[in-house]
Scaffold this active site. Structure first.
Site, PDB file in Angstrom:
ATOM      1  N   GLY A 128      40.333  76.494  75.451  1.00  0.00           N
ATOM      2  CA  GLY A 128      39.679  77.784  75.215  1.00  0.00           C
ATOM      3  C   GLY A 128      39.178  77.889  73.776  1.00  0.00           C
ATOM      4  O   GLY A 128      38.031  78.290  73.521  1.00  0.00           O
ATOM      5  N   HIS A 129      40.043  77.513  72.825  1.00  0.00           N
ATOM      6  CA  HIS A 129      39.601  77.513  71.421  1.00  0.00           C
ATOM      7  C   HIS A 129      38.440  76.534  71.217  1.00  0.00           C
ATOM      8  O   HIS A 129      37.496  76.817  70.487  1.00  0.00           O
ATOM      9  CB  HIS A 129      40.749  77.079  70.500  1.00  0.00           C
ATOM     10  CG  HIS A 129      41.919  78.001  70.480  1.00  0.00           C
ATOM     11  ND1 HIS A 129      43.123  77.694  71.069  1.00  0.00           N
ATOM     12  CD2 HIS A 129      42.073  79.242  69.943  1.00  0.00           C
ATOM     13  CE1 HIS A 129      43.962  78.685  70.882  1.00  0.00           C
ATOM     14  NE2 HIS A 129      43.365  79.642  70.211  1.00  0.00           N
ATOM     15  N   GLN A 178      50.136  91.521  63.350  1.00  0.00           N
ATOM     16  CA  GLN A 178      49.818  91.900  64.730  1.00  0.00           C
ATOM     17  C   GLN A 178      50.964  91.611  65.701  1.00  0.00           C
ATOM     18  O   GLN A 178      50.824  91.824  66.897  1.00  0.00           O
ATOM     19  CB  GLN A 178      48.514  91.239  65.190  1.00  0.00           C
ATOM     20  CG  GLN A 178      48.570  89.744  65.374  1.00  0.00           C
ATOM     21  CD  GLN A 178      47.184  89.150  65.617  1.00  0.00           C
ATOM     22  OE1 GLN A 178      46.360  89.036  64.707  1.00  0.00           O
ATOM     23  NE2 GLN A 178      46.897  88.778  66.855  1.00  0.00           N
ATOM     24  N   ASP A 219      40.936  87.776  75.870  1.00  0.00           N
ATOM     25  CA  ASP A 219      41.434  88.950  75.155  1.00  0.00           C
ATOM     26  C   ASP A 219      40.341  90.020  75.193  1.00  0.00           C
ATOM     27  O   ASP A 219      39.744  90.367  74.168  1.00  0.00           O
ATOM     28  CB  ASP A 219      41.789  88.573  73.718  1.00  0.00           C
ATOM     29  CG  ASP A 219      42.908  87.541  73.663  1.00  0.00           C
ATOM     30  OD1 ASP A 219      43.968  87.787  74.240  1.00  0.00           O
ATOM     31  OD2 ASP A 219      42.689  86.468  73.074  1.00  0.00           O
ATOM     32  N   LEU A 250      43.913  79.657  80.093  1.00  0.00           N
ATOM     33  CA  LEU A 250      44.547  78.922  78.990  1.00  0.00           C
ATOM     34  C   LEU A 250      45.015  79.915  77.932  1.00  0.00           C
ATOM     35  O   LEU A 250      44.327  80.884  77.617  1.00  0.00           O
ATOM     36  CB  LEU A 250      43.566  77.929  78.374  1.00  0.00           C
ATOM     37  CG  LEU A 250      43.120  76.784  79.265  1.00  0.00           C
ATOM     38  CD1 LEU A 250      42.418  75.715  78.435  1.00  0.00           C
ATOM     39  CD2 LEU A 250      44.287  76.159  80.008  1.00  0.00           C
ATOM     40  N   ARG A 275      50.397  80.533  74.567  1.00  0.00           N
ATOM     41  CA  ARG A 275      51.753  80.881  75.017  1.00  0.00           C
ATOM     42  C   ARG A 275      52.137  80.191  76.330  1.00  0.00           C
ATOM     43  O   ARG A 275      53.303  80.281  76.741  1.00  0.00           O
ATOM     44  CB  ARG A 275      51.888  82.402  75.164  1.00  0.00           C
ATOM     45  CG  ARG A 275      51.800  83.130  73.825  1.00  0.00           C
ATOM     46  CD  ARG A 275      52.105  84.611  73.926  1.00  0.00           C
ATOM     47  NE  ARG A 275      52.301  85.209  72.614  1.00  0.00           N
ATOM     48  CZ  ARG A 275      51.364  85.862  71.914  1.00  0.00           C
ATOM     49  NH1 ARG A 275      50.150  85.996  72.428  1.00  0.00           N
ATOM     50  NH2 ARG A 275      51.642  86.374  70.734  1.00  0.00           N
TER      51      ARG A 275
END
Ligand code: PAF
Length: 283
Positions: free
Chosen positions: A36-37, A61, A151, A185, A188
């Site tokens: 994903g990154h 956060q 997100d 993905l 975590r």
């Protein structure tokens, strides 16, 4: 690829690129890179000339009972992966560089931060995200910044931040990358043992069941949510939240007309996971 740890050095590098007429892309991350990154980095590589990836596990956060201390950290691995994607600069500051003694500013965005993850994790979460992202925008002044659609609420918070504070950056949301069995993905996911990893597939299956209900003509918000809830229940998952909300400002949706966001968060084994899906009424 250069690894830079100070704001001053990063600013010099960005200034030099700008003087050469190059555009700047920023990918804000907390490291523990997965595909994903890497897709965010690929988008940045395609869309801008100088690609800066920030790697900073932002303490503000995380809540007191969250996973800050055990959050996966492996800078050497992350640096190799970023270099492989053609990233120009990895900005990996120490916490004191970002939050020096006397740091006293917090950005709070009202409304959209008070539901879903904001309600579930507490107000500190999006205050911490908005504040660190505003700082990164102030430090890098990117033309484009890239965020993952996984997100989804964070994307909306960042869009509101730049709109309300007139920050001159384009926000590009990049689609969620999934495992072959549909699991989104996440850094975590490494907390999942084999049983929990299998159980976690229910999140995406639940979202898909809701989308199928919409495709069959269901328009009632509660019935759409219920289609997803049944899948989670069958998998033994009790969601922290499972809600259908407007895609632009997260108001509750009772009847689906255009487009809405179905968002879920759940503790699965040792991992707190989130996922979402945009549901659309086709014309
Ligand atoms: O999505 C994340 O990894 C973080 O919330 C972010 C945007 C890098 C801010 O710390």
């Amino acid at each position: 690829m250069r690894i830079i740890r100070t704001i001053a050095e990063l600013r010099d590098a960005v200034r030099a690129a700008r003087q050469d007429g190059r555009t700047v892309g920023l990918v804000p991350t907390m490291g523990a890179f997965h595909a994903g990154h890497l897709s965010l980095m690929q988008e940045a590589r395609t869309g801008t000339d100088l690609v800066v990836v920030s790697l900073f596990v932002n303490p503000t956060q995380f809540g007191p009972n969250e996973d800050l201390s055990r959050y996966p950290r492996d800078e050497a691995r992350d640096a190799r992966l970023a270099e492989g994607e053609g990233v120009d600069i990895l900005f990996a500051p120490e916490p004191a560089e970002i939050y020096p003694d006397g740091f006293a500013t917090t950005i709070h965005i009202a409304g959209i931060t008070e539901v879903l993850d904001g309600a579930s994790r507490g107000a500190h979460h999006f205050d911490g995200v908005a504040t660190v992202v505003a700082k990164l925008f102030g430090i890098v002044a990117p033309d484009v910044a890239y965020f993952g659609q996984k997100d989804a609420q964070q994307v909306l918070v960042v869009r509101r931040l730049v709109r309300d504070l007139n920050i001159d950056v384009r926000i590009q949301a990049v689609p969620t990358v999934r495992e072959p069995d549909g699991l989104a993905l996440s850094s975590r996911n490494i907390y999942l043992d084999p049983d929990a990893r299998q159980q976690a597939t229910a999140l995406n299956r639940a979202l898909a069941a809701a989308a199928e209900a919409v495709d069959r003509g269901e328009r009632d918000g509660a019935a759409i949510v219920d289609a997803a809830a049944r899948i989670l229940n069958d998998a033994g998952i009790t969601p922290e939240y499972l809600e259908l909300r407007t895609a632009d400002d997260l108001r509750p949706v009772t009847v689906l007309t255009g487009e809405a966001l179905l968002a879920v968060a759940a503790q699965v084994g040792a991992a707190r996971l989130i996922d979402n899906r945009l549901l659309r009424v086709s014309a």
